[in-house]
Write a protein that holds these residues in place. Sequence first.
Motif, short mmCIF file in Angstrom:
data_model
loop_
_atom_site.label_atom_id
_atom_site.label_comp_id
_atom_site.label_asym_id
_atom_site.label_seq_id
_atom_site.Cartn_x
_atom_site.Cartn_y
_atom_site.Cartn_z
N UNK A 40 34.37 -2.83 -37.80
CA UNK A 40 34.79 -3.18 -39.36
C UNK A 40 33.38 -3.13 -40.22
N UNK A 41 32.51 -3.89 -39.77
CA UNK A 41 31.10 -4.27 -40.61
C UNK A 41 30.13 -3.41 -39.78
N UNK A 42 30.11 -1.99 -39.97
CA UNK A 42 29.38 -1.11 -39.06
C UNK A 42 27.98 -1.15 -39.43
N UNK A 43 27.40 -2.02 -40.56
CA UNK A 43 25.99 -2.01 -40.62
C UNK A 43 25.48 -2.97 -40.04
N UNK A 44 26.18 -3.75 -39.32
CA UNK A 44 25.79 -5.03 -38.26
C UNK A 44 25.04 -4.24 -37.08
N UNK A 45 24.37 -4.87 -36.54
CA UNK A 45 23.66 -4.33 -35.09
C UNK A 45 23.92 -5.39 -33.93
N UNK A 46 23.85 -5.00 -32.51
CA UNK A 46 23.97 -5.85 -31.42
C UNK A 46 22.77 -6.95 -31.59
N UNK A 47 21.46 -6.37 -32.10
CA UNK A 47 20.28 -7.13 -32.20
C UNK A 47 20.24 -8.44 -33.28
N UNK A 48 21.14 -8.20 -34.14
CA UNK A 48 21.14 -9.39 -35.19
C UNK A 48 22.37 -10.18 -35.04
N UNK A 49 23.27 -10.06 -34.06
CA UNK A 49 24.49 -10.62 -33.77
C UNK A 49 24.66 -11.20 -32.26
N UNK A 50 25.66 -12.05 -32.20
CA UNK A 50 25.77 -12.52 -30.79
C UNK A 50 27.13 -11.81 -30.58
N UNK A 51 27.32 -10.90 -29.45
CA UNK A 51 28.52 -10.23 -29.25
C UNK A 51 29.52 -11.14 -28.08
N UNK A 52 30.57 -11.59 -28.67
CA UNK A 52 31.37 -12.10 -27.71
C UNK A 52 32.57 -11.40 -27.04
N UNK A 53 32.99 -11.44 -25.82
CA UNK A 53 33.90 -10.60 -25.27
C UNK A 53 35.28 -10.96 -26.21
N UNK A 54 36.10 -9.91 -26.27
CA UNK A 54 37.27 -9.90 -27.13
C UNK A 54 38.16 -11.12 -26.64
N UNK A 55 38.26 -11.15 -25.34
CA UNK A 55 39.15 -12.02 -24.81
C UNK A 55 38.55 -13.58 -24.55
N UNK A 56 37.44 -13.76 -25.07
CA UNK A 56 37.05 -15.19 -25.10
C UNK A 56 36.98 -15.67 -26.47
N UNK A 98 38.78 -18.37 -18.24
CA UNK A 98 40.25 -19.00 -18.45
C UNK A 98 41.10 -17.70 -17.88
N UNK A 99 42.42 -18.05 -17.54
CA UNK A 99 43.36 -16.99 -17.01
C UNK A 99 44.52 -17.11 -18.16
N UNK A 100 45.29 -15.82 -18.30
CA UNK A 100 46.31 -15.56 -18.71
C UNK A 100 47.17 -16.80 -18.63
N UNK A 101 47.52 -17.38 -19.82
CA UNK A 101 48.76 -18.55 -19.93
C UNK A 101 48.05 -19.92 -19.36
N UNK A 102 46.73 -19.88 -19.11
CA UNK A 102 46.19 -21.36 -18.73
C UNK A 102 45.92 -21.98 -19.99
N UNK A 103 46.23 -23.23 -19.85
CA UNK A 103 45.69 -24.31 -21.01
C UNK A 103 44.89 -25.33 -20.35
N UNK A 104 44.33 -26.21 -21.42
CA UNK A 104 43.30 -27.15 -20.99
C UNK A 104 44.18 -28.43 -20.36
N UNK A 105 45.42 -28.29 -20.53
CA UNK A 105 46.17 -29.31 -20.11
C UNK A 105 46.41 -29.25 -18.45
#
Length: 412
Positions: A304-320, A337-344
């Motif tokens: 979306x913000x295509x002016x950003x670069x990997x060098x000036x950001x920290x890229x987290x996985x979409x699933x984290x 984590x796994x799908x359906x897992x909660x901290x409880x």
Amino acid sequence: MAGVDGGWEGRGADVVVFGTCEIDMKNYSEELWKIWLARPADRKFNLICIVHNAGDFGWAEKYSGDWARVGALRILPISQHVVNAQRKNFINFADAPDRYHLGYSHIPVEAHIPILPIERFSGFTAHGKHTGQYIFSPGGDGFGELRTDVSEVEGGVLDRTWGRRDGKMLRDVCIQGNFEAARRNYVIIFADLEAELDLDPSAWGYLPPTSPSAPFIPADADNFILHLAGNGKDDFVPSRLKRVVLIHKALSYPDFFSLMGSMDMVLPAFKDGGGYYDRQASSTVAMAMQCETPLLVTPRILEAYSYLTPKTTVIRPQSISEVSALKILRTSRFAPPALGYTHDVERSYDDASGSTLQKEGGEVVEMHASVRREAEEMIARGWTTKERDWREFKKGIREKNREVAKRIVLDM
């Protein structure tokens, strides 16, 4: 409006710029149009509209028709995804039979990124004091006084010295913007943070809670703090996080920029459906880049913000989640984590294979192999940005903005 037609050695303006088109067109368009009509043919001017939110399109329906028809309107959204949304709006207008003659499909629309070509102010790198407000007064909460080697509190106000500490443990993270739960994931972030602190308080620099309802107490001077910088009601912060979340309201411009520049990282906290991915540009993104503070992003944000670069950001996985990513970056460890897992549910992670998670009842759930790889890449990259990378980033923004400015001046 007198300066539009009477200043600049009697010539008047050649270009008029609206800083927020969604507001300024409503307030000034009609009067400005009369000035445009009164000018001779060789003295006309162009109207430049800076757009923040393509979803707010009422101004175009009511005020843009005449400007579009005479070819005097140019739109400058502040991010490429707003450009895309704005173009779609104009294409839809152009398809309407009653607007065929206005030429909406020919309105120039291009991004101009609001990042100045200046280095981080010297005050950003120095350890300074920024007073913030706890959402509750910790001193009288019945859980003991704050440790004097961690911070000093008077009437609920924290006066702690912090500043940019590149390369050390991630400590100060900020969410910037008005306190609006409809646009930002405050509720989810607070819930995740509370769950993570219950699960492993020492990883965040806090003591184990004395009861399930007790607030989290800092254990050392590197305790994590989530800063909220903005305005609005702040009564949505859970009481257990009263010493974890710090509120900054009604800051002066110098204090605001100093605060943002002294953070270790900025958290977007975008809520899905809030518009920041498809039609509205968040000021948080440009502000973090202006202050040279790394922004935690996903591939979706980078798109979306295509002016950003990997060098000036920290890229987290979409699933984290954002909070899980913060813990990974604080500890340099990843237990997926796994799908359906909660901290409880108590878990045990098979660190040798890095591919399974033991759930309650003995069920083993496979994790996607790419998740671990992406998390390890995030850890290896770290959360700091080299000075030369900031210089190169801002140079690139400046050059692109200059090309846009050239086309405005030459009416290209």
